[in-house]
Design a protein around this motif. Structure first.
Motif, PDB file in Angstrom:
ATOM      1  N   SER A   1     -11.954  22.807  28.199  1.00 33.30           N
ATOM      2  CA  SER A   1     -11.982  24.231  28.526  1.00 33.30           C
ATOM      3  C   SER A   1     -13.248  24.885  27.977  1.00 33.30           C
ATOM      4  O   SER A   1     -13.906  25.691  28.655  1.00 33.30           O
ATOM      5  CB  SER A   1     -10.737  24.910  27.943  1.00 33.30           C
ATOM      6  OG  SER A   1     -10.795  26.304  28.094  1.00 33.30           O
ATOM      7  N   PHE A   2     -13.609  24.511  26.762  1.00 35.83           N
ATOM      8  CA  PHE A   2     -14.801  25.060  26.117  1.00 35.83           C
ATOM      9  C   PHE A   2     -16.070  24.652  26.850  1.00 35.83           C
ATOM     10  O   PHE A   2     -16.906  25.498  27.185  1.00 35.83           O
ATOM     11  CB  PHE A   2     -14.841  24.585  24.664  1.00 35.83           C
ATOM     12  CG  PHE A   2     -16.068  24.979  23.904  1.00 35.83           C
ATOM     13  CD1 PHE A   2     -16.276  26.294  23.516  1.00 35.83           C
ATOM     14  CD2 PHE A   2     -17.015  24.028  23.549  1.00 35.83           C
ATOM     15  CE1 PHE A   2     -17.417  26.659  22.804  1.00 35.83           C
ATOM     16  CE2 PHE A   2     -18.149  24.379  22.835  1.00 35.83           C
ATOM     17  CZ  PHE A   2     -18.347  25.696  22.465  1.00 35.83           C
ATOM     18  N   THR A   3     -16.219  23.366  27.117  1.00 34.42           N
ATOM     19  CA  THR A   3     -17.440  22.913  27.800  1.00 34.42           C
ATOM     20  C   THR A   3     -17.483  23.411  29.237  1.00 34.42           C
ATOM     21  O   THR A   3     -18.563  23.611  29.793  1.00 34.42           O
ATOM     22  CB  THR A   3     -17.552  21.377  27.768  1.00 34.42           C
ATOM     23  OG1 THR A   3     -16.391  20.785  28.360  1.00 34.42           O
ATOM     24  CG2 THR A   3     -17.712  20.876  26.336  1.00 34.42           C
ATOM     25  N   GLY A   4     -16.296  23.634  29.843  1.00 38.06           N
ATOM     26  CA  GLY A   4     -16.269  24.198  31.191  1.00 38.06           C
ATOM     27  C   GLY A   4     -16.838  25.603  31.226  1.00 38.06           C
ATOM     28  O   GLY A   4     -17.585  25.963  32.153  1.00 38.06           O
TER      29      GLY A   4
ATOM     30  N   VAL B   1     -24.956  21.594  27.007  1.00 39.22           N
ATOM     31  CA  VAL B   1     -24.232  20.976  25.913  1.00 39.22           C
ATOM     32  C   VAL B   1     -24.237  19.465  26.129  1.00 39.22           C
ATOM     33  O   VAL B   1     -24.095  18.995  27.253  1.00 39.22           O
ATOM     34  CB  VAL B   1     -22.782  21.499  25.810  1.00 39.22           C
ATOM     35  CG1 VAL B   1     -22.016  21.275  27.109  1.00 39.22           C
ATOM     36  CG2 VAL B   1     -22.040  20.851  24.641  1.00 39.22           C
ATOM     37  N   THR B   2     -24.432  18.733  25.070  1.00 36.27           N
ATOM     38  CA  THR B   2     -24.259  17.287  25.132  1.00 36.27           C
ATOM     39  C   THR B   2     -22.814  16.996  24.782  1.00 36.27           C
ATOM     40  O   THR B   2     -22.379  17.235  23.650  1.00 36.27           O
ATOM     41  CB  THR B   2     -25.189  16.568  24.138  1.00 36.27           C
ATOM     42  OG1 THR B   2     -26.542  16.861  24.463  1.00 36.27           O
ATOM     43  CG2 THR B   2     -24.973  15.061  24.194  1.00 36.27           C
ATOM     44  N   ALA B   3     -22.045  16.532  25.772  1.00 34.72           N
ATOM     45  CA  ALA B   3     -20.620  16.284  25.582  1.00 34.72           C
ATOM     46  C   ALA B   3     -20.332  14.792  25.668  1.00 34.72           C
ATOM     47  O   ALA B   3     -20.815  14.114  26.578  1.00 34.72           O
ATOM     48  CB  ALA B   3     -19.803  17.047  26.613  1.00 34.72           C
ATOM     49  N   HIS B   4     -19.541  14.302  24.731  1.00 30.60           N
ATOM     50  CA  HIS B   4     -19.107  12.912  24.761  1.00 30.60           C
ATOM     51  C   HIS B   4     -17.579  12.887  24.740  1.00 30.60           C
ATOM     52  O   HIS B   4     -16.951  13.061  23.691  1.00 30.60           O
ATOM     53  CB  HIS B   4     -19.659  12.128  23.569  1.00 30.60           C
ATOM     54  CG  HIS B   4     -19.253  10.688  23.591  1.00 30.60           C
ATOM     55  ND1 HIS B   4     -19.098   9.935  22.447  1.00 30.60           N
ATOM     56  CD2 HIS B   4     -18.953   9.856  24.627  1.00 30.60           C
ATOM     57  CE1 HIS B   4     -18.729   8.710  22.774  1.00 30.60           C
ATOM     58  NE2 HIS B   4     -18.637   8.642  24.095  1.00 30.60           N
ATOM     59  N   PHE B   5     -16.986  12.724  25.926  1.00 29.67           N
ATOM     60  CA  PHE B   5     -15.547  12.605  26.050  1.00 29.67           C
ATOM     61  C   PHE B   5     -15.226  11.140  26.296  1.00 29.67           C
ATOM     62  O   PHE B   5     -15.659  10.570  27.291  1.00 29.67           O
ATOM     63  CB  PHE B   5     -15.032  13.481  27.191  1.00 29.67           C
ATOM     64  CG  PHE B   5     -15.205  14.954  26.936  1.00 29.67           C
ATOM     65  CD1 PHE B   5     -14.534  15.570  25.897  1.00 29.67           C
ATOM     66  CD2 PHE B   5     -16.045  15.717  27.732  1.00 29.67           C
ATOM     67  CE1 PHE B   5     -14.688  16.929  25.650  1.00 29.67           C
ATOM     68  CE2 PHE B   5     -16.199  17.078  27.496  1.00 29.67           C
ATOM     69  CZ  PHE B   5     -15.521  17.683  26.450  1.00 29.67           C
ATOM     70  N   TYR B   6     -14.488  10.542  25.392  1.00 28.84           N
ATOM     71  CA  TYR B   6     -14.258   9.101  25.456  1.00 28.84           C
ATOM     72  C   TYR B   6     -12.763   8.801  25.577  1.00 28.84           C
ATOM     73  O   TYR B   6     -11.913   9.569  25.092  1.00 28.84           O
ATOM     74  CB  TYR B   6     -14.844   8.407  24.229  1.00 28.84           C
ATOM     75  CG  TYR B   6     -14.486   9.026  22.897  1.00 28.84           C
ATOM     76  CD1 TYR B   6     -13.395   8.576  22.163  1.00 28.84           C
ATOM     77  CD2 TYR B   6     -15.263  10.061  22.365  1.00 28.84           C
ATOM     78  CE1 TYR B   6     -13.067   9.132  20.940  1.00 28.84           C
ATOM     79  CE2 TYR B   6     -14.950  10.626  21.144  1.00 28.84           C
ATOM     80  CZ  TYR B   6     -13.851  10.166  20.434  1.00 28.84           C
ATOM     81  OH  TYR B   6     -13.535  10.727  19.226  1.00 28.84           O
TER      82      TYR B   6
END
Length: 335
Positions: free
Chosen positions: A289-292, A301-306
């Motif tokens: 929700s935040f990165t959206g 933003v550099t996002a790493h969702f694993y």
């Protein structure tokens, strides 16, 4: 009957180091070891000459470069600790200032967690920065409490003022945190644009109003025998307060700040420990929700969702290492 130790001789500044360092290196010590010995000895002397000034009430030397400083804080109404790791050449370059990396701890932990759970002191050896790990209380939520302490002022104003005055900290600061400390990193940077040159969150609470998150926040507060409403009030009746301290709602303040966000999916394919997996899974929608919102605002933003993963240091240590190049660049340091 309590055991009384002999009184420790006090430095004129009021500091009582945990151990007195010898003034000369032992015979037979190698040149490299002697150099490091001299740096540590000089650092301890220099530290002792300055830390008692102003709001720094006491300091304890933990290791060659690590010190615990007790800060008298009007914002908290008490003295609170901050752990510092000083640069290797701090004593040798008395005219130099240093950027600061703030590392925030998580819930039900304390300011010692980063040195206890990671190799941050060894990692920063030879790097020209100060690492500051301030207290955030037992909940690890570094916010302005509705009925209680003001950890935001403590971490953003009081500790930086102490570091600038007594430890030659420059105005260049970056912040990173785990769990509720990840919340703090993004909330601080969003609510105070320009205060930090970069912010990183590892499994942080980044949308405090996402489904299930208000109950989680209440549970964190209640676990420390505190009334949940003393933080931000009721999530519905005091919605404006919750919004004011919600990183997602304040995301516009992050424009121009390099950001790193990581989170695991938790339960499916995780670590096998159901509680850390469940916590990580609960925060997965909050992080998305935040990165959206950042994407909608055009904020990089550099996002790493694993996949999988758990709410634990086993994952956060690697995420810090991955985010380091971004943090180093923001601090003006080589990787």
């Amino acid at each position: 009957m309590p055991h009384h130790r002999p009184a420790t001789p006090q430095h004129p500044s009021g500091i009582a180091p945990r151990a007195t360092l010898p003034q000369h290196p032992p015979a037979g010590m190698s040149r490299r070891a002697a150099t490091r010995f001299a740096a540590a000895t000089g650092l301890a002397v220099l530290f002792g000459a300055t830390a008692g000034v102003g709001r720094a009430r006491a300091a304890t030397q933990v290791s060659a470069r690590t010190f615990d400083v007790s800060v008298s804080s009007p914002a908290l109404g008490r003295s609170a600790p901050v752990r510092l790791i000083l640069p290797s050449d701090f004593a040798a370059q008395p005219g130099r200032t240093y950027p600061v990396l703030y590392l925030l701890h998580g819930a039900h932990d304390d300011y010692t967690s980063w040195t206890r759970e990671t190799d941050i002191e060894a990692f920063t050896e030879g790097r020209d920065l100060i690492v500051a790990m301030p207290d955030a209380g037992p909940t690890g939520i570094p916010s302005v409490w509705r009925e209680g302490p003001d950890y935001e002022t403590f971490q953003l104003l009081e500790v930086p003022a102490l570091l600038a005055r007594d430890y030659r900290a420059s105005s260049v600061r970056a912040v990173a945190g785990v769990s509720t400390g990840g919340y703090g990193a993004m909330a601080h940077a969003a609510r105070h644009p320009g205060a930090f040159t970069a912010a990183a969150s590892y499994s942080g609470i980044l949308d405090t109003t996402a489904p299930g998150v208000p109950s989680l926040v209440d549970a964190i507060v209640a676990r420390e025998s505190l009334a949940p409403r003393t933080l931000w009030g009721n999530p519905l009746l005091d919605g404006l307060t919750w919004r004011a301290f919600n990183p997602r709602a304040q995301a516009g303040g992050l424009r121009g700040t390099p950001l790193y966000v990581s989170n695991g999916s938790g339960v499916a394919g995780g670590s096998g420990d159901w509680l850390p997996e469940a916590l990580e899974s609960l925060l997965w929608p909050s992080a998305h929700s935040f990165t959206g919102v950042l994407a909608l605002l055009g904020i990089p933003v550099t996002a790493h969702f694993y996949p999988g993963g758990g709410h634990s240091w086993a994952y956060w240590k690697g995420e810090f290492t991955t985010s380091w190049p971004m943090l180093a660049a923001a601090l003006g340091l080589p990787e």
